[in-house]
Design an enzyme around this catalytic site. Sequence first.
Site, PDB file in Angstrom:
ATOM      1  N   GLU A   1       1.169  -0.938  -0.181  1.00 48.26           N
ATOM      2  CA  GLU A   1       0.147  -0.416   0.014  1.00 48.26           C
ATOM      3  C   GLU A   1       0.742   1.435  -0.228  1.00 48.26           C
ATOM      4  O   GLU A   1       1.063   2.100  -0.486  1.00 48.26           O
ATOM      5  CB  GLU A   1      -0.934   0.063   1.167  1.00 48.26           C
ATOM      6  CG  GLU A   1      -1.241   0.951   1.235  1.00 48.26           C
ATOM      7  CD  GLU A   1      -2.282   1.701   2.762  1.00 48.26           C
ATOM      8  OE1 GLU A   1      -2.409   0.282   3.472  1.00 48.26           O
ATOM      9  OE2 GLU A   1      -1.812   2.489   2.920  1.00 48.26           O
TER      10      GLU A   1
ATOM     11  N   GLU B   1       6.447   3.061  11.573  1.00 49.20           N
ATOM     12  CA  GLU B   1       4.684   3.219  12.057  1.00 49.20           C
ATOM     13  C   GLU B   1       4.189   1.582  12.477  1.00 49.20           C
ATOM     14  O   GLU B   1       3.298   1.434  13.623  1.00 49.20           O
ATOM     15  CB  GLU B   1       3.868   2.581  10.030  1.00 49.20           C
ATOM     16  CG  GLU B   1       1.906   2.644   9.892  1.00 49.20           C
ATOM     17  CD  GLU B   1       1.652   2.118   9.096  1.00 49.20           C
ATOM     18  OE1 GLU B   1       1.961   2.323   8.282  1.00 49.20           O
ATOM     19  OE2 GLU B   1       0.328   2.025   9.317  1.00 49.20           O
TER      20      GLU B   1
END
Lengths: 426, 428
Positions: free
Chosen positions: B64, B139
């Site tokens: 993504e 992240e």
Amino acid sequence: METLNRKNPPVIQQITNISIPKLDKGFLGNGIPFSALSGGSQEFVYIHLTFNAGALYSNQKLVGSFTNNMLTCGTRNHTAQQIVDTFDFYGAEIQTNCNPDHANISLFCLNKYADKLLPLFCEIISESIFPESELKIAVANQKYKWTEEHESTKILAKEALLNQTFANHPYSRTAQLADFDKLTVDTLRDFHSKHYNSNNCQLIIVGYITNDVMKTIESTIGQMKTGKKVIADNFEIGETVSTKPLIITKETAVQTSLRMGCSTIKMQHPDYHKLHILLTVLGGYFGSRLMSNIREEKGYTYGISSTIVMYQQAGLLRIASEVKAGFAMQVVDEIKKEMQRLKDEPISNEELNLVRNYMTGELIQQFDGPLLSFDQIYKTVAYDVDMSYYTDLQNTILTITAKDLQATANKYFDFDRLATVIVGKE
Amino acid sequence: MCLFDNFAYKHICMINFDKFELDNGLQVIVHQDKTTPIVAFNVLYKVGSRNENPDRTGLAHLFEHLMFEGSINISDYDRHIQLASGENNAFTTSDYTNYYITLPKQNIETAFWLESDRMLELDFSEEKLKIQKGVVIEEFNQRYLNKPYADWRLIMHRLAYHVHPYMWPTIGKNTMHIEYAKLQEIKDFYFNFYAPNNAILVVAGDVETKQVKELAEKWFGPIPRRNTVKNELPAEPKQMIPQELEIERNVPLNAIYKAYHMGDRLSKNYYASDLISDILSNGESSRLTQRLVKQQNKFTNINAYILGSNDPGLFFVEGFPAEGVSFEEANKCIINELENIWKDPVSEDELTKVKNKIEMTKELSEVNVLNKAISLAYYEMLGDANLVNTDIINYQNVSRDDIEKTAKEMFTAGNSSTIYYKSAQKDK
């Protein structure tokens, strides 16, 4: 068939005419000023009261927030459970929220239930009794929450930055565990009776506002008891405590919370829009200088931002990021480099154009429907500006020059006042 | 105390839409909303972390990120969005990956241009992969490792699933899988799953279907259909034995996490389970908050919620026991309240309450075109975009009997997984 040239972008239109909504403004029978914005196709309303009753209004820590949080904890006529049962039953939501300046309480409900819920909404605001037993539970739970939160490097960094930038001002006050035990129901009741009255608040209504809803609001909120407006003392914002990085070591941290900042101008200041745009260039959107440098070029972080945090008595210019452990000082250098670059070199037309278009789009989206507009309306109510703030912002976005931005950087990016806080490893 | 109204959904507006399919298999849905200057442009790819190789987890999500790093003809995706006064983002789940743009309607073609090019082909490079690996690992750290308690989800998935790919969360099993992902694996993943015949496009806003059709034909039409091969997902066998695990972490307080296997997103069981989770913990008046936090003071905070997934999902309970409450006692309290769903049956008012909440949530989810576009794409992936309008009836139809029956089946010891998340600081 003509082949498609995918390298050629479709023509882009620059949007120059954003319609900033006009609010209906007026006063309820008891003098509460209101701002209303009607629209949308879903039949619900969001009714929001803002009291001058934030943390700033008490010398004792936590009094503002506990008074606000405990409004749903019982009145003479209804127990805490009856109150939450009723709001929950109708699928409605009561939210309380307390910041340093304001205490807020809001009701979110379907129009068809407004007449059933507004009387109770007013009752909890005016007639809360703060039962001893409920305070005990709230204190125990909030102490747990405090303990849990203070494990997080983010919370520690946030508090440390306030200490470095707003020293001696009540904005930098942070509660310790012992402060919870000092709370008594009498203190809360006192604070409540002094601050929660119709002369000390402002009302915002957004959603599908019908005459029926307005009538119900008038016959409930418009009848709330009167009292005195409370004005906060004006405290002085001191100098930045130190520009030397404050390092709080937390060996177990996988990431480092990095915060930099200094006190700055408020929303009413004529340079505010310019500084806001400058901080967008620096770290206010995905394509910003800091995101491009620290995330997209170096991969040191998932996100980095620069912004102005608003308070009534000051603004806080703040840069924040969660950084890969061991790289905080490198990121600090890069941030300073990027700030210096904005002071030294005017930005290119291309970049300025990009930021213009981005910020215009952001403004359109912020006013897309009454519910999304609420946050923008709240800012005007809470920080004493009016809706012309947004038309001015739009004009500034369209007309600001590279020279203006460079001058703004030289005026407000002051390394002699910039505090740095690093929590984690290194 | 009050005269309660009956649940009524007469106010709910229908979301109207048109639907068509391009020759290459791309499904397109158009919803017209003339009240907004903003158009939402949503592309959903039917691939998520459940489609990953068990030895290379986290790939769907890492991928993504790479979707923003430039496509075959356009090197700077984000810049063009910003130039068009738009915003964009994406998210990955275990079942699907969703990309969205909102922008002023005048600039709608920019969205077609950008999204079609990254469906056509990406501009892969080792350098970009390396940087995005770094970002994704940060992240991972920010969301799961540097946040007290947040790693429980990683552990719970491993505990509750033994064969189904839901055994790893979307972010991946660990950061090593991300670190060692190879460019060829990324390319294979793309050509296998990112195809027009594996995607749904939704355009919502002040648009005409004819206009969307023309633009879709122009930009997406030339993209070739691809031969997408989907791995057969192993079904998770019925769990018969309770799973328990005690772990110790440097956190200030103990916590307890429980999971029970439940039905898939379209099963009848799903709707009853969702309502049960609301009865237990949606709002201050809910059972767990009122009984275990406020009356008995056994917990300082406790929540129940479900994971709605395409394949059978999980029902979670998470709680922080109060000072002096042992894990054993905390666990008993939770089990007691779960069993109370049938021993102290849910009243008609209680059921109406949670259905009213669902109605409110649905109304809220339709305030802007972006939410509507995402919902339409999601329901189309499930099999029928019109579920956006009718799914609420499935909640409506849940009876008190259904609630009891579902709870009895689900809340058994054999079906449970429990993590005792122990504070290392408490021993000191």
